[in-house]
Scaffold this motif. Structure first.
Motif, PDB file in Angstrom:
ATOM      1  N   GLU A  91      16.632   1.930  34.914  1.00  0.00           N
ATOM      2  CA  GLU A  91      15.963   0.628  34.825  1.00  0.00           C
ATOM      3  C   GLU A  91      16.907  -0.440  34.270  1.00  0.00           C
ATOM      4  N   ASN A  92      17.700  -0.058  33.265  1.00  0.00           N
ATOM      5  CA  ASN A  92      18.664  -1.023  32.728  1.00  0.00           C
ATOM      6  C   ASN A  92      19.668  -1.465  33.790  1.00  0.00           C
ATOM      7  N   LEU A  93      20.163  -0.508  34.584  1.00  0.00           N
ATOM      8  CA  LEU A  93      21.147  -0.849  35.611  1.00  0.00           C
ATOM      9  C   LEU A  93      20.558  -1.865  36.590  1.00  0.00           C
ATOM     10  N   MET A  94      19.326  -1.601  36.983  1.00  0.00           N
ATOM     11  CA  MET A  94      18.654  -2.469  37.953  1.00  0.00           C
ATOM     12  C   MET A  94      18.374  -3.849  37.369  1.00  0.00           C
ATOM     13  N   GLU A  95      17.824  -3.874  36.184  1.00  0.00           N
ATOM     14  CA  GLU A  95      17.398  -5.140  35.588  1.00  0.00           C
ATOM     15  C   GLU A  95      18.582  -5.982  35.125  1.00  0.00           C
ATOM     16  N   MET A  96      19.621  -5.329  34.626  1.00  0.00           N
ATOM     17  CA  MET A  96      20.784  -6.096  34.162  1.00  0.00           C
ATOM     18  C   MET A  96      21.479  -6.788  35.320  1.00  0.00           C
ATOM     19  N   MET A  97      21.428  -6.161  36.489  1.00  0.00           N
ATOM     20  CA  MET A  97      22.123  -6.724  37.639  1.00  0.00           C
ATOM     21  C   MET A  97      21.607  -8.117  37.982  1.00  0.00           C
ATOM     22  N   THR A  98      20.333  -8.354  37.729  1.00  0.00           N
ATOM     23  CA  THR A  98      19.780  -9.670  38.086  1.00  0.00           C
ATOM     24  C   THR A  98      19.309 -10.456  36.855  1.00  0.00           C
ATOM     25  N   LEU A  99      19.758 -10.050  35.688  1.00  0.00           N
ATOM     26  CA  LEU A  99      19.379 -10.774  34.469  1.00  0.00           C
ATOM     27  C   LEU A  99      19.902 -12.210  34.557  1.00  0.00           C
ATOM     28  N   LYS A 100      18.982 -13.165  34.383  1.00  0.00           N
ATOM     29  CA  LYS A 100      19.357 -14.560  34.653  1.00  0.00           C
ATOM     30  C   LYS A 100      19.948 -15.243  33.429  1.00  0.00           C
ATOM     31  N   THR A 101      20.887 -14.588  32.827  1.00  0.00           N
ATOM     32  CA  THR A 101      21.618 -15.159  31.700  1.00  0.00           C
ATOM     33  C   THR A 101      22.953 -14.423  31.602  1.00  0.00           C
ATOM     34  N   PRO A 102      24.004 -15.065  31.090  1.00  0.00           N
ATOM     35  CA  PRO A 102      25.305 -14.397  31.048  1.00  0.00           C
ATOM     36  C   PRO A 102      25.288 -13.110  30.202  1.00  0.00           C
ATOM     37  N   VAL A 103      25.991 -12.096  30.690  1.00  0.00           N
ATOM     38  CA  VAL A 103      26.114 -10.831  29.960  1.00  0.00           C
ATOM     39  C   VAL A 103      27.599 -10.470  29.900  1.00  0.00           C
TER      40      VAL A 103
ATOM     41  N   ARG B  27      14.559  -4.732  26.332  1.00  0.00           N
ATOM     42  CA  ARG B  27      13.605  -5.705  25.784  1.00  0.00           C
ATOM     43  C   ARG B  27      14.339  -6.924  25.238  1.00  0.00           C
ATOM     44  N   LEU B  28      15.417  -6.671  24.498  1.00  0.00           N
ATOM     45  CA  LEU B  28      16.161  -7.788  23.914  1.00  0.00           C
ATOM     46  C   LEU B  28      16.892  -8.598  24.993  1.00  0.00           C
ATOM     47  N   MET B  29      17.308  -7.929  26.044  1.00  0.00           N
ATOM     48  CA  MET B  29      17.957  -8.657  27.145  1.00  0.00           C
ATOM     49  C   MET B  29      16.955  -9.560  27.867  1.00  0.00           C
ATOM     50  N   LYS B  30      15.743  -9.031  28.077  1.00  0.00           N
ATOM     51  CA  LYS B  30      14.703  -9.833  28.736  1.00  0.00           C
ATOM     52  C   LYS B  30      14.317 -11.040  27.867  1.00  0.00           C
ATOM     53  N   GLN B  31      14.303 -10.781  26.573  1.00  0.00           N
ATOM     54  CA  GLN B  31      14.025 -11.874  25.636  1.00  0.00           C
ATOM     55  C   GLN B  31      15.130 -12.938  25.721  1.00  0.00           C
ATOM     56  N   ALA B  32      16.362 -12.475  25.804  1.00  0.00           N
ATOM     57  CA  ALA B  32      17.495 -13.403  25.934  1.00  0.00           C
ATOM     58  C   ALA B  32      17.390 -14.194  27.241  1.00  0.00           C
ATOM     59  N   GLU B  33      16.978 -13.509  28.296  1.00  0.00           N
ATOM     60  CA  GLU B  33      16.825 -14.170  29.596  1.00  0.00           C
ATOM     61  C   GLU B  33      15.792 -15.296  29.518  1.00  0.00           C
TER      62      GLU B  33
END
Lengths: 274, 285
Positions: A141-153, A103-109
């Motif tokens: 789900e995290n593995l999948m979503e983080m792979m295409t998260l449109k912000t630096p990680v 959730r916080l990663m999506k918010q960051a995105e």
């Protein structure tokens, strides 16, 4: 050879990898909340909850200022004393912890804010409730979503990197490890007890698993080994902060398609053939 | 001929289960004992019944070949990357011997290729329980990733049949990374608007559950399949208590909301074929 002599011989054998495991588990070492306060001071605002089930205290997350840039920070927290450790479930997250992180990663995105993950866990919690609420699904789900998260990680392993429970916060543009940290597919004890039916052979398993920061660097699984900061040496945290900031700057300059392409390529080459 | 036309329930064998010594002598390989209900079953009947116990409905584990025969249209399967084979990349003690034994059966713990299901061109990956309990090594991850990349390029749906003890510890961190790699390939396939169906078979656990097994648009499972992240033994050790009997079965995870349906083996192919069709994939020929 007498038994006593054998014992002595055994003691003489050295297992540097297992010494690193012990150092990574040392209860006196700094935890995620320590790193957050040393690096970000008072600027950190903690954000709670997965909006699905509850707030997992094994995962701490929020927003802080990295110099002039707001960043999202997500850490797995083991706790610094017995009371805290119980409260934090010894740094073993439930599915809701991984869902809070996502959730916080999506918010960051959404706000194109870089994400810093701090990993310190022996693994995702293996329990009835965790299974009932889909531990496997949450990690997947995290593995999948983080792979295409449109912000630096960026992920830093600051202690133990325990299997899928660590990887769920480590699908990043770069992964760094502190020099006294480990990262492995299974604990050396688990490995020894499954393969050799003898968990006391954990030191041998630790060597075989190749789980130290140096091993992972040599295997090209991580980008950087970070000198272990001492609690009383603020300069070390400042230099770590600078390093993090430079990496984010570099990746913020990329367009998001390029960024996620590079992230995929980073993992794609691991175990690629030909 | 319809593949399922000869599938009929057969209950007449049940009586023989309790007193096998009274059964007239037959060569041992003609019989198989159901691990669930202890019924003695004729192997020929078992084969006809898709390796489902004719007495209690227990689904026996299928080999890769049997699984492909179950799902793919006759002679339509073309394997990809068959030559890719596991190696002892970390020089892990004892792994060479294990691999040598496993390789009598196959080159790796997954078989990937292209086939038709109900006439629809589909990429099919079948994990292999006979190869180190379907554990995921680097080559397993590589083959699955290639299968998804191929499907993405060709605009094809993917069906994966999972069976796995999890990530393969003899390949250390490199095995763990395959969870991220395969998940990335699944995500790209998904972002291309293509359908991915997972079929969970017994047992599906660990790193496979925590990656591509749980990432399907539609997740089906065979009855009474173990579906878990942490296996029951690990949890028993942590909790120091016995777990409920149906804990982590496919019926249990269905009830908890983590899979779409439990489908018995005789309905599996027709269900997958119907789903493929409903997603707009056309029959070829």
């Amino acid at each position: 050879m007498s038994n006593a002599a054998k014992e002595k011989d055994k003691e003489k054998e050295s297992f540097p990898a297992y010494e690193k495991v012990m150092a990574a588990r040392d209860s006196k070492k700094l935890t995620a909340v320590d790193y957050i306060s040393k690096m970000f001071g008072d600027s950190f605002i903690e954000l709670h909850g997965d909006r699905r089930f509850s707030d997992d205290k094994a995962v701490v997350g929020g927003i802080a200022m990295l110099y002039d840039t707001p960043v999202t920070i997500i850490g797995i927290e083991k706790g610094r004393n017995t009371k805290e450790r119980v409260e934090r479930n010894f740094g073993q997250a439930h599915p809701e912890g991984y869902r809070k992180a996502l959730r916080l990663m999506k918010q960051a995105e959404k706000f194109h804010r870089p994400v810093l993950c701090l990993v310190d866990t022996s693994g995702a919690y293996p329990g009835i409730g965790a299974e009932e609420r889909g531990q496997g699904q949450a990690i997947a789900e995290n593995l999948m979503e983080m792979m295409t998260l449109k912000t630096p990680v960026l992920t830093i392993v600051i202690g133990e990197g325990g299997s899928g429970g660590a990887l769920a916060l480590a699908v990043a543009d770069e992964v760094w490890m502190l020099e006294n940290s480990v990262y492995s597919v299974i604990s050396p004890e688990g490995c020894a007890s499954i393969l050799w039916k003898d968990s006391s052979k954990a030191p041998q398993a630790a060597e075989a698993l190749r789980m130290t920061a140096q091993d992972l660097f040599d295997l090209r699984v991580i980008e950087r080994i970070i000198r272990q900061p001492r609690a009383d040496d603020q300069a070390m945290f400042e230099s770590l902060k600078l390093l993090v900031s430079r990496t984010f700057e570099k990746n913020l300059a990329l367009d998001t398609a390029e960024l996620t392409e590079q992230r995929y390529a980073r993992f794609r080459r691991i175990g690629a053939i030909g | 001929m319809d593949f399922f036309a000869f599938v009929k329930p057969k209950n007449e064998l049940e009586a023989s289960s309790n007193k096998p010594e009274n059964v007239p002598f037959v060569p041992e390989e003609m019989w198989v004992k159901c691990p669930k209900c202890n019924a003695m079953l004729l192997t020929t009947d078992m084969e006809e019944n898709l390796h489902v116990c004719t007495h209690c409905g227990h689904h026996f584990r299928l080999s890769v070949r049997q699984r492909i025969e179950l799902l793919a249209d006759r002679d339509s399967f073309r394997e990809h990357d068959a030559e890719l084979t596991a190696k002892n990349i970390l020089d892990f003690p004892g792994y060479d011997a294990k691999l040598e034994k496993a390789k009598r059966n196959a080159n790796e713990s997954v078989c990937c290729g292209e086939c038709r299901i109900g006439g629809i061109k589909t990429v099919l990956c079948v994990m292999n329980a006979e190869f180190m309990m379907g554990s995921m090594g680097t080559v397993t991850g590589e083959k699955i990733t290639r299968a998804f990349e191929y499907a993405t390029d060709a605009g094809l749906p993917v069906v994966v049949c999972t069976v796995s003890g999890g990530a393969r510890m003899q390949e250390g961190i490199l095995s763990l990374m395959q969870m991220a790699k395969t998940s990335g390939a699944v995500k790209r396939h998904s972002d291309a608007g293509l359908l991915y169906i997972t079929i969970l078979t017994d047992p599906t656990t660990g790193g496979v559950t925590a990656s591509f097994a749980m990432e399907g648009d539609i997740i089906l499972a065979e009855p009474d399949t173990l579906v878990a992240f942490a296996g029951p033994r690990v949890i028993e050790q942590t909790m120091r208590q016995k777990l409920p009997r149906d804990f982590q079965t496919s019926e249990f995870v269905l009830q908890k909301g983590f899979i779409d349906a439990v489908v018995s083996r005789d309905k599996l192919k027709s269900t997958v074929a119907r789903l493929l069709k409903m997603h707009g994939y056309a029959e070829v020929e």
